[in-house]
Design a protein around this motif. Structure first.
Motif, short mmCIF file in Angstrom:
data_model
loop_
_atom_site.label_atom_id
_atom_site.label_comp_id
_atom_site.label_asym_id
_atom_site.label_seq_id
_atom_site.Cartn_x
_atom_site.Cartn_y
_atom_site.Cartn_z
N PHE A 239 0.90 -1.20 0.02
CA PHE A 239 -0.06 -0.08 -0.02
C PHE A 239 0.82 1.12 0.08
CE2 PHE A 239 -2.78 -3.44 1.75
CZ PHE A 239 -3.60 -3.40 1.07
N ILE A 240 2.15 1.20 -0.09
CA ILE A 240 3.15 2.24 -0.09
C ILE A 240 3.42 2.66 -1.35
CG2 ILE A 240 5.29 3.21 0.85
CD1 ILE A 240 2.96 2.43 2.92
N PRO A 241 3.25 3.87 -1.89
CA PRO A 241 3.83 4.23 -3.38
C PRO A 241 5.24 3.86 -3.58
CG PRO A 241 2.65 5.90 -2.25
CD PRO A 241 2.86 4.75 -1.13
N GLY A 242 5.42 3.34 -4.68
CA GLY A 242 6.81 2.95 -5.12
C GLY A 242 7.37 1.64 -4.51
N ARG A 243 6.43 1.07 -3.61
CA ARG A 243 6.79 -0.02 -2.96
C ARG A 243 5.90 -1.28 -3.58
NH1 ARG A 243 9.90 1.16 1.71
NH2 ARG A 243 10.69 -1.17 1.83
N ALA A 244 6.54 -2.60 -3.26
CA ALA A 244 5.60 -3.61 -3.72
C ALA A 244 5.92 -4.79 -2.77
CB ALA A 244 6.37 -4.26 -5.27
N MET A 245 4.76 -5.75 -2.75
CA MET A 245 4.72 -6.78 -1.98
C MET A 245 5.40 -7.97 -2.67
SD MET A 245 1.42 -8.70 -0.30
CE MET A 245 0.70 -8.75 -2.04
N ALA A 246 6.53 -8.50 -2.12
CA ALA A 246 7.41 -9.72 -2.76
C ALA A 246 7.64 -10.66 -1.66
CB ALA A 246 8.81 -8.90 -2.93
N PHE A 247 7.17 -11.86 -2.25
CA PHE A 247 7.29 -13.17 -1.23
C PHE A 247 8.64 -13.35 -1.16
CE2 PHE A 247 7.63 -18.00 -1.29
CZ PHE A 247 6.90 -18.05 -0.09
N LYS A 248 9.64 -13.05 -2.00
CA LYS A 248 11.07 -13.49 -1.94
C LYS A 248 11.70 -12.63 -0.81
CE LYS A 248 12.86 -9.93 -5.11
NZ LYS A 248 12.49 -9.34 -6.39
N ASP A 249 11.04 -11.33 -0.63
CA ASP A 249 11.68 -10.55 0.66
C ASP A 249 11.31 -11.34 2.09
OD1 ASP A 249 12.77 -8.85 -0.75
OD2 ASP A 249 11.12 -7.27 -0.63
N VAL A 250 10.11 -12.15 2.17
CA VAL A 250 9.65 -12.82 3.14
C VAL A 250 10.64 -14.14 3.26
CG1 VAL A 250 7.86 -14.20 4.18
CG2 VAL A 250 7.21 -12.37 3.10
N ILE A 251 10.93 -14.53 2.35
CA ILE A 251 12.03 -15.86 2.29
C ILE A 251 13.25 -15.21 2.76
CG2 ILE A 251 13.32 -17.40 1.07
CD1 ILE A 251 10.40 -18.02 1.39
N ILE A 252 13.79 -14.01 2.34
CA ILE A 252 15.07 -13.58 3.01
C ILE A 252 14.88 -13.10 4.34
CG2 ILE A 252 16.38 -11.43 2.89
CD1 ILE A 252 15.79 -11.41 -0.20
N ASP A 253 13.81 -12.59 4.75
CA ASP A 253 13.62 -12.16 6.21
C ASP A 253 13.62 -13.53 7.14
OD1 ASP A 253 13.23 -9.44 5.17
OD2 ASP A 253 10.68 -9.69 5.13
N ILE A 254 12.72 -14.46 6.48
CA ILE A 254 12.85 -15.60 7.57
C ILE A 254 14.26 -16.45 7.47
CG2 ILE A 254 12.11 -17.29 5.64
CD1 ILE A 254 10.82 -17.20 9.31
N SER A 255 14.90 -16.00 6.34
CA SER A 255 16.43 -16.74 6.49
C SER A 255 17.24 -16.10 7.41
CB SER A 255 17.07 -16.42 5.02
OG SER A 255 16.39 -17.12 4.05
N GLY A 256 16.96 -14.70 7.56
CA GLY A 256 17.65 -13.90 8.65
C GLY A 256 17.32 -14.49 9.95
N GLY A 257 16.26 -14.61 10.31
CA GLY A 257 15.67 -15.20 11.44
C GLY A 257 16.09 -16.65 11.69
N GLY A 258 16.18 -17.53 10.58
CA GLY A 258 16.84 -18.75 10.76
C GLY A 258 18.02 -18.83 11.24
N MET A 259 19.11 -17.67 10.57
CA MET A 259 20.36 -17.57 10.82
C MET A 259 20.74 -17.31 12.47
SD MET A 259 23.61 -17.76 10.46
CE MET A 259 23.50 -17.93 8.48
N ALA A 260 19.57 -16.44 12.92
CA ALA A 260 19.59 -16.00 14.43
C ALA A 260 19.36 -17.39 15.19
CB ALA A 260 18.68 -14.64 14.78
N MET A 261 18.62 -18.08 14.76
CA MET A 261 18.06 -19.33 15.50
C MET A 261 19.34 -20.13 15.53
SD MET A 261 14.81 -21.77 14.91
CE MET A 261 15.29 -22.58 13.75
N ILE A 262 19.86 -20.46 14.45
CA ILE A 262 21.01 -21.20 14.24
C ILE A 262 22.22 -20.66 15.31
CG2 ILE A 262 23.21 -21.97 12.86
CD1 ILE A 262 20.83 -22.23 10.78
N LEU A 263 22.34 -19.36 15.43
CA LEU A 263 23.50 -18.62 16.00
C LEU A 263 23.24 -18.63 17.50
CD1 LEU A 263 24.30 -15.66 13.91
CD2 LEU A 263 25.65 -17.47 14.26
N THR A 264 21.95 -18.60 17.97
CA THR A 264 21.44 -18.66 19.30
C THR A 264 21.80 -20.09 19.90
OG1 THR A 264 19.00 -19.19 18.76
CG2 THR A 264 19.63 -16.87 19.18
#
Length: 148
Positions: free
Chosen positions: A111-136
């Motif tokens: 809903f933000i001008p010039g931005r888009a909803m991207a499933f690949k970004d959710v994958i990248i985001d969850i990858s960051g969370g997954g890396m943090a889980m591995i590190l913890t």
């Protein structure tokens, strides 16, 4: 003391979630300018990302930001969840929380001008969370081995 730690943990988490929301609320033009600023900071430090990656430099900066934002979100949410449950359950619920927040963030960006909803970004985001889980997990195992 425990109450103070709870309050601090909750405040840090909510502030970080607010920062993610604020960054996602920026128009595409403003967001692009922020990426360019990061490239210029690297250039000032003597690292010319443009010469290494060309047009991909901005893309790499943007995706690395997604990854890092959600790595930090995992750590902060995990700290809060550990206040209320065991570490194993806390890790699973935290990863689920990161996924839900990442999904809602992408819907918000739609809903933000010039931005888009991207499933690949959710994958990248969850990858960051997954890396943090591995590190913890690694940190907790090394810590428990030292105490043994």
């Amino acid at each position: 003391m425990i109450r103070k730690n709870k309050v601090i943990s909750w405040v840090m988490l909510l502030v970080w979630m607010g920062i993610i929301f604020f960054m996602s609320n920026q128009t595409g033009e403003v967001s692009g300018n922020q990426s360019d600023l990061v490239i210029k900071i690297f250039e000032f430090l003597g690292i010319r990302l443009d010469s290494y990656f060309g047009e991909l430099a901005t893309f790499i900066i943007r995706k690395a930001s997604h990854f890092t934002e959600y790595l930090i979100l995992f750590l902060l949410l995990y700290r809060v969840n550990c206040l209320y449950m065991g570490k194993r359950n806390a890790k699973l619920y935290t990863l689920l929380g990161v996924l839900l927040y990442a999904g809602s963030d992408e819907i918000h960006q739609y809903f933000i001008p010039g931005r888009a909803m991207a499933f690949k970004d959710v994958i990248i985001d969850i990858s960051g969370g997954g890396m943090a889980m591995i590190l913890t997990w690694i940190y907790e195992n090394v810590k428990s081995n030292k105490e043994s």
